[in-house]
Design a protein around this motif. Structure first.
Motif, PDB file in Angstrom:
ATOM      1  N   TRP A 131       0.814  -1.221   0.000  1.00 40.25           N
ATOM      2  CA  TRP A 131       0.000   0.000   0.000  1.00 40.25           C
ATOM      3  C   TRP A 131       0.847   1.271   0.000  1.00 40.25           C
ATOM      4  O   TRP A 131       0.374   2.343  -0.368  1.00 40.25           O
ATOM      5  CB  TRP A 131      -0.961   0.003   1.181  1.00 40.25           C
ATOM      6  N   ARG A 132       2.111   1.134   0.393  1.00 41.65           N
ATOM      7  CA  ARG A 132       3.021   2.286   0.436  1.00 41.65           C
ATOM      8  C   ARG A 132       3.913   2.362  -0.807  1.00 41.65           C
ATOM      9  O   ARG A 132       4.783   3.231  -0.909  1.00 41.65           O
ATOM     10  CB  ARG A 132       3.888   2.210   1.698  1.00 41.65           C
ATOM     11  N   TRP A 133       3.704   1.461  -1.752  1.00 36.14           N
ATOM     12  CA  TRP A 133       4.510   1.436  -2.969  1.00 36.14           C
ATOM     13  C   TRP A 133       4.212   2.694  -3.800  1.00 36.14           C
ATOM     14  O   TRP A 133       3.056   3.126  -3.883  1.00 36.14           O
ATOM     15  CB  TRP A 133       4.174   0.183  -3.767  1.00 36.14           C
ATOM     16  N   PRO A 134       5.230   3.300  -4.396  1.00 36.26           N
ATOM     17  CA  PRO A 134       5.016   4.527  -5.171  1.00 36.26           C
ATOM     18  C   PRO A 134       3.924   4.373  -6.233  1.00 36.26           C
ATOM     19  O   PRO A 134       3.895   3.390  -6.980  1.00 36.26           O
ATOM     20  CB  PRO A 134       6.384   4.764  -5.824  1.00 36.26           C
ATOM     21  N   GLY A 135       3.023   5.340  -6.254  1.00 36.38           N
ATOM     22  CA  GLY A 135       1.951   5.340  -7.238  1.00 36.38           C
ATOM     23  C   GLY A 135       0.671   4.684  -6.776  1.00 36.38           C
ATOM     24  O   GLY A 135      -0.379   4.846  -7.412  1.00 36.38           O
ATOM     25  N   ASN A 136       0.719   3.926  -5.667  1.00 38.98           N
ATOM     26  CA  ASN A 136      -0.492   3.264  -5.179  1.00 38.98           C
ATOM     27  C   ASN A 136      -1.349   4.219  -4.357  1.00 38.98           C
ATOM     28  O   ASN A 136      -0.845   5.110  -3.684  1.00 38.98           O
ATOM     29  CB  ASN A 136      -0.137   2.034  -4.338  1.00 38.98           C
ATOM     30  N   ASP A 137      -2.661   4.004  -4.408  1.00 36.99           N
ATOM     31  CA  ASP A 137      -3.607   4.781  -3.616  1.00 36.99           C
ATOM     32  C   ASP A 137      -3.835   4.054  -2.293  1.00 36.99           C
ATOM     33  O   ASP A 137      -4.407   2.962  -2.279  1.00 36.99           O
ATOM     34  CB  ASP A 137      -4.930   4.911  -4.382  1.00 36.99           C
ATOM     35  N   PRO A 138      -3.412   4.621  -1.169  1.00 37.37           N
ATOM     36  CA  PRO A 138      -3.558   3.925   0.118  1.00 37.37           C
ATOM     37  C   PRO A 138      -5.009   3.623   0.500  1.00 37.37           C
ATOM     38  O   PRO A 138      -5.254   2.730   1.311  1.00 37.37           O
ATOM     39  CB  PRO A 138      -2.928   4.895   1.116  1.00 37.37           C
ATOM     40  N   LYS A 139      -5.956   4.362  -0.077  1.00 38.13           N
ATOM     41  CA  LYS A 139      -7.361   4.170   0.276  1.00 38.13           C
ATOM     42  C   LYS A 139      -8.122   3.337  -0.758  1.00 38.13           C
ATOM     43  O   LYS A 139      -9.348   3.242  -0.701  1.00 38.13           O
ATOM     44  CB  LYS A 139      -8.051   5.523   0.449  1.00 38.13           C
ATOM     45  N   ALA A 140      -7.394   2.695  -1.662  1.00 41.12           N
ATOM     46  CA  ALA A 140      -8.057   1.939  -2.733  1.00 41.12           C
ATOM     47  C   ALA A 140      -8.869   0.758  -2.202  1.00 41.12           C
ATOM     48  O   ALA A 140      -9.800   0.300  -2.863  1.00 41.12           O
ATOM     49  CB  ALA A 140      -7.018   1.438  -3.736  1.00 41.12           C
ATOM     50  N   PHE A 141      -8.550   0.285  -1.006  1.00 42.45           N
ATOM     51  CA  PHE A 141      -9.229  -0.906  -0.481  1.00 42.45           C
ATOM     52  C   PHE A 141     -10.710  -0.666  -0.177  1.00 42.45           C
ATOM     53  O   PHE A 141     -11.448  -1.617   0.071  1.00 42.45           O
ATOM     54  CB  PHE A 141      -8.503  -1.440   0.761  1.00 42.45           C
ATOM     55  N   ILE A 142     -11.152   0.596  -0.200  1.00 44.68           N
ATOM     56  CA  ILE A 142     -12.580   0.881  -0.050  1.00 44.68           C
ATOM     57  C   ILE A 142     -13.148   1.561  -1.301  1.00 44.68           C
ATOM     58  O   ILE A 142     -14.220   2.159  -1.257  1.00 44.68           O
ATOM     59  CB  ILE A 142     -12.867   1.734   1.209  1.00 44.68           C
ATOM     60  N   ASP A 143     -12.438   1.426  -2.425  1.00 46.36           N
ATOM     61  CA  ASP A 143     -12.866   2.011  -3.699  1.00 46.36           C
ATOM     62  C   ASP A 143     -13.283   0.892  -4.644  1.00 46.36           C
ATOM     63  O   ASP A 143     -12.450   0.141  -5.142  1.00 46.36           O
ATOM     64  CB  ASP A 143     -11.707   2.810  -4.301  1.00 46.36           C
ATOM     65  N   ILE A 144     -14.590   0.772  -4.897  1.00 43.67           N
ATOM     66  CA  ILE A 144     -15.061  -0.327  -5.729  1.00 43.67           C
ATOM     67  C   ILE A 144     -14.535  -0.209  -7.164  1.00 43.67           C
ATOM     68  O   ILE A 144     -14.352  -1.215  -7.854  1.00 43.67           O
ATOM     69  CB  ILE A 144     -16.610  -0.410  -5.709  1.00 43.67           C
ATOM     70  N   GLY A 145     -14.253   1.025  -7.615  1.00 49.70           N
ATOM     71  CA  GLY A 145     -13.667   1.193  -8.942  1.00 49.70           C
ATOM     72  C   GLY A 145     -12.317   0.516  -9.055  1.00 49.70           C
ATOM     73  O   GLY A 145     -11.971  -0.033 -10.109  1.00 49.70           O
TER      74      GLY A 145
END
Length: 443
Positions: A27-41
């Motif tokens: 989740w801390r990898w460059p370019g990743n969205d840390p909040k993606a785990f609650i984004d259905i998209g």
């Protein structure tokens, strides 16, 4: 379709979709969205990427609780709701959701997954697990997890009831004939009259028989009790195996036990977990592994291992070997705990080294660090030897690790002639090469 023979076996690949990726640092990898785990998209985008790679299915784990400390994205969104959204955004890929038999009633789950099988036109699988953590237990009115043997006894009865409910409608029970006025033929819909130790269910289900007959059943336990559940009910088993021989040995034990229940051994797929860290060269892959290893704190890894072993490790020297006194918790996740301790003692690992070997506190599964060719060759070796029918792929980082696999490894597997170039079936059973089951009734 009939189950595939040995000569025309095709490799099976599921994506074990663990939020930002398997590694604790993902989740801390460059370019990743840390909040993606609650984004259905985000979920639907990754699912479409796996579908581009002609994967058999998306696999969603679940845990209905939050840890003492959450250092990384976790299974927050309920899997069947997520899979419904993915079903609407994809055309071919299978959809496997995890359900705890410890905290659910079989009627609700049978209805939910039969519904999903209709919604997805036959692409649903269910991963039946037992819950070993206190955090989940206290959310369902218990002071502690159910004892190991008892929760597997409950799980077997749970799976028995699911099967009976899914089979409570004959394939032709829904007549729906406006001319005759016959909507449902009552002679072809059957109460199940189940009275057991844990559940009393009259039935029948209120959902007509689903496109696959019944959803595909996956099981992920490696203990003797888990083996019993898998032998009775599983179409596929998610296995922890670090060597080809250990995967083959597990498969032999499982299939021998399944045969004792009158099942055909080839109708159970063996699917070890496989974590991939990919680079265009070995050196590049090792650099990626090292960069990931530098991100998470030691505290995070210790916290994860404490949860696994259900004991306090804060007093240990992180650079000393694990003490021999550590043991597998009697009522914990025995498979993962045993694997961690076995690896530490076999390879004489310190606490710090063990955490690193487990993706910073992210996984107990086998990790391959290497080039696309090396990864494809290893997959082919396990598959052609018969040790595995395929793998639950667990990329280090999502989506980049999956992109690398789809773009660089999948073409090599296709070139080897062991993996599909396109989908030929429409249901998950067809992807897996499994026959559609006829309804089974108790005598």
């Amino acid at each position: 379709p009939q189950a595939m023979t040995h000569n025309n076996r095709q490799l099976h690949l599921n994506l074990n979709f663990l939020n930002a990726g398997t590694h604790a640092a993902a989740w801390r990898w460059p370019g990743n969205d840390p909040k993606a785990f609650i984004d259905i998209g985000y979920f639907t985008r990754v699912a479409r990427l796996a579908e581009e790679g002609t994967f058999d299915a998306i696999f969603l784990a679940d845990r209905p609780a939050i840890s003492r400390h959450e250092f990384r994205p976790f299974q927050a969104l309920e899997p069947t709701v997520v899979l419904t959204a993915i079903a609407a955004a994809t055309r071919h890929i299978g959809l496997i959701g995890t359900v705890s038999s410890s905290f659910n009633e079989p009627y609700n789950i049978a209805r939910r997954f039969a519904t999903l099988d209709h919604v997805s036109a036959g692409k649903i699988g269910i991963n039946i697990v037992t819950s070993a953590d206190k955090g989940s237990a206290v959310n369902f009115g218990l002071d502690a997890p159910i004892a190991h043997a008892l929760r597997y006894e409950r799980a077997i009865e749970f799976a028995d009831v699911l099967g009976a409910l899914w089979d409570s409608w004959d394939d032709d029970a829904l007549v729906a004939d406006p001319q005759s006025g016959v909507f449902v033929d009552p002679a072809r819909v059957h109460a199940i009259h189940h009275r057991g130790k844990f559940f009393t269910v009259q039935g029948p289900l209120n959902v007509p028989r689903s496109p696959q007959g019944r959803p595909v059943v996956i099981q992920a336990g490696g203990s003797d009790d888990g083996l019993e559940l898998a032998a009775r009910h599983a179409d596929g088993v998610f296995v922890v195996a670090h060597t080809r021989d250990s995967a083959a040995t597990y498969g032999e034990r499982l299939r021998a036990r399944a045969a004792a229940f009158g099942r055909r051994p080839q109708d159970i797929l063996i699917l070890p977990g496989l974590v991939t860290i990919i680079g265009s060269t070995d050196e590049e892959a090792r650099r990626r592994e090292e960069a990931l290893a530098q991100i998470p704190s030691l505290e995070q890894g210790i916290d994860w291992l404490e949860g696994l072993l259900q004991t306090d490790l804060s007093h240990l020297d992180p650079d000393a070997p694990l003490p021999e006194s550590l043991s597998v918790p009697a009522d914990g996740s025995q498979t993962f705990a045993r694997e961690a301790l076995t690896r530490a003692r076999r390879d004489k690992l310190t606490l710090r080294q063990l955490i690193r070997a487990q993706g910073g506190g992210g996984t107990n599964h086998r990790i391959i660090v290497g080039t696309p060719q090396a990864i494809a060759d290893s997959i082919e070796d396990w598959f052609r030897s018969g040790a595995a029918d395929g793998f639950n792929l667990m990329p280090d980082v999502l989506p980049s690790g999956l992109e690398d696999f789809v773009e660089q490894v999948v073409p090599l597997l296709r070139k080897k002639g062991i993996f599909r170039t396109h989908y030929t079936g429409t249901t998950l059973r067809e992807h897996f090469g499994l026959a559609r089951p006829a309804p089974v009734r108790k005598a």
